[in-house]
Motif scaffolding. Structure first.
Motif, short mmCIF file in Angstrom:
data_model
loop_
_atom_site.label_atom_id
_atom_site.label_comp_id
_atom_site.label_asym_id
_atom_site.label_seq_id
_atom_site.Cartn_x
_atom_site.Cartn_y
_atom_site.Cartn_z
N ALA A 101 -11.09 -112.48 37.56
CA ALA A 101 -11.80 -111.49 38.10
C ALA A 101 -13.17 -111.43 37.47
CB ALA A 101 -11.25 -110.17 38.21
N LYS A 102 -13.33 -111.41 36.09
CA LYS A 102 -14.59 -111.40 35.49
C LYS A 102 -15.58 -112.43 35.95
CE LYS A 102 -16.41 -111.07 30.85
NZ LYS A 102 -16.23 -111.01 29.28
N ASP A 103 -14.99 -113.54 36.14
CA ASP A 103 -15.80 -114.88 36.55
C ASP A 103 -16.41 -114.55 37.88
OD1 ASP A 103 -15.09 -116.17 34.28
OD2 ASP A 103 -13.39 -117.17 35.42
N VAL A 104 -15.68 -113.89 38.81
CA VAL A 104 -16.11 -113.75 40.25
C VAL A 104 -17.10 -112.54 40.12
CG1 VAL A 104 -15.49 -112.75 42.41
CG2 VAL A 104 -14.05 -114.48 41.24
N VAL A 121 -21.05 -109.50 50.06
CA VAL A 121 -19.74 -109.19 50.56
C VAL A 121 -19.20 -109.98 51.41
CG1 VAL A 121 -18.45 -107.34 51.85
CG2 VAL A 121 -20.02 -106.57 50.16
N ARG A 122 -19.92 -110.48 52.18
CA ARG A 122 -19.35 -111.55 53.00
C ARG A 122 -18.82 -112.78 52.54
NH1 ARG A 122 -22.86 -113.78 58.58
NH2 ARG A 122 -21.11 -115.01 59.37
N GLU A 123 -19.68 -113.23 51.40
CA GLU A 123 -19.41 -114.39 50.61
C GLU A 123 -18.31 -114.06 49.74
OE1 GLU A 123 -23.91 -116.25 50.33
OE2 GLU A 123 -23.05 -115.15 48.78
N LEU A 124 -17.91 -113.00 49.43
CA LEU A 124 -16.74 -112.95 48.47
C LEU A 124 -15.33 -112.71 49.56
CD1 LEU A 124 -18.26 -109.85 46.12
CD2 LEU A 124 -17.37 -112.28 45.56
N VAL A 145 -10.46 -112.77 43.20
CA VAL A 145 -11.48 -112.43 44.03
C VAL A 145 -10.92 -111.09 44.79
CG1 VAL A 145 -13.05 -112.74 45.96
CG2 VAL A 145 -12.21 -114.64 44.75
N ARG A 146 -9.64 -110.70 44.79
CA ARG A 146 -9.21 -109.63 45.16
C ARG A 146 -9.45 -108.33 44.35
NH1 ARG A 146 -5.74 -108.90 49.51
NH2 ARG A 146 -5.11 -110.72 50.53
N HIS A 147 -9.57 -108.78 42.88
CA HIS A 147 -9.81 -107.72 41.96
C HIS A 147 -11.20 -107.52 41.65
CE1 HIS A 147 -5.52 -108.28 42.39
NE2 HIS A 147 -5.41 -109.36 41.59
N ALA A 148 -12.00 -108.14 42.32
CA ALA A 148 -13.69 -108.03 41.85
C ALA A 148 -14.15 -106.96 42.71
CB ALA A 148 -14.37 -109.40 41.99
N LYS A 149 -14.78 -106.03 42.37
CA LYS A 149 -15.43 -104.96 43.05
C LYS A 149 -16.68 -105.44 44.01
CE LYS A 149 -17.43 -100.35 42.66
NZ LYS A 149 -17.69 -99.25 41.56
N ARG A 150 -16.47 -104.78 45.37
CA ARG A 150 -17.63 -105.53 46.14
C ARG A 150 -18.72 -104.53 46.19
NH1 ARG A 150 -13.48 -108.96 46.65
NH2 ARG A 150 -13.14 -109.47 48.84
N PRO A 151 -19.84 -105.14 46.15
CA PRO A 151 -21.08 -104.22 46.00
C PRO A 151 -21.35 -103.41 47.50
CG PRO A 151 -21.64 -106.48 46.54
CD PRO A 151 -20.24 -106.43 46.55
#
Length: 258
Positions: A101-104, A121-124, A145-151
């Motif tokens: 998640a840190k990488d993402v 957000v769309r790309e994530l 990717v599920r654990h990376a916060k969306r802007p």
């Protein structure tokens, strides 16, 4: 040491050893802790590394993010150019099992310097869907990717075309050499379907009796039924049913000037 966290109504346990990740969700926190301890004990018994997962998931984890993104192009042809661009990124070179998640999140922060929040957000979302597809339902908890916060995106798009603008758009479509452009425009307005959904719509999923079209896989990964207005039904009945797809167009033919 295993990581225990609450996800919705369940407790998820994540164990990471030597670049490999194992995760599982439970109803009770105690069960998650017990499973984590058992997995760590098993890892210690075989030299510190986690045992290889079941063959299908093991093969999926060995894929790179780029592999997963390119596989998704068959399912989402309307996003082909975006998926290919993401597949060429530095992040996409990483194997799924090594991705964190840190990488993402690091990729997200760098990407935000050049792109709008809504684009990121769309790309994530595309990355998340690509990894979910190759891992399957049982491995979705391990998707970093599920654990990376969306802007946060403050962009709002709620403007509709005026009747005069719509009339002029249809007139321009009448002059287009591609006969499918005008039907696509009318169907988009009548159904509110996304471009990718319209371009992937198959005749086998159109039910004229029920006035519905079934979308087996949408942008968010779920299926849904779309009601067809009388105008939409009229447009569909007028189209030739000679190919698998209702609108045999490429994404570029819809995006580029005609």
């Amino acid at each position: 040491m295993a990581t225990i966290r609450k996800r919705g109504t369940k407790w998820q346990c994540i164990v990471r050893r030597e670049g490999r990740t194992a995760s599982k969700s439970f109803e009770r926190r105690a069960d998650a802790m017990k499973w984590g301890s058992a997995v760590e004990a098993q890892a210690d018994a075989i030299g510190g590394g986690l045992p290889k997962p079941a063959s299908k998931q093991a093969d999926a984890l060995q894929l790179t993010l780029a592999d997963a993104l390119r596989r998704l192009t068959n399912e989402m042809p309307g996003e082909r150019w975006r998926l290919e661009a993401l597949a060429r990124s530095k992040l996409a070179r990483s194997q799924i099992e090594a991705l964190t998640a840190k990488d993402v999140s690091t990729w997200r922060d760098v990407r935000l310097q050049d792109a709008k929040p809504s684009t990121v957000v769309r790309e994530l979302s595309l990355m998340q869907t690509a990894i979910d597809r190759v891992l399957g339902d049982s491995g979705s908890d391990a998707n970093p990717v599920r654990h990376a916060k969306r802007p946060r995106s403050k962009e709002q798009r709620d403007r509709r075309l005026t009747e005069d603008e719509w009339r002029r758009l249809l007139q321009a479509a009448d002059e287009c050499l591609n006969p499918y452009v005008k039907p696509l425009l009318v169907l988009a307005r009548e159904t509110a379907m996304r471009r990718g959904e319209l371009l992937s719509m198959g005749w086998k999923h159109v039910d004229f009796d029920a006035c519905m079209v079934f979308l087996p896989r949408t942008k968010n990964g779920h299926s849904r039924l779309v009601p067809l207005s009388p105008t939409a039904v009229e447009v569909l009945r007028a189209l030739p049913n000679t190919e698998a797809r209702v609108l045999p167009l490429s994404a570029n033919s819809v995006s580029l000037p005609h």
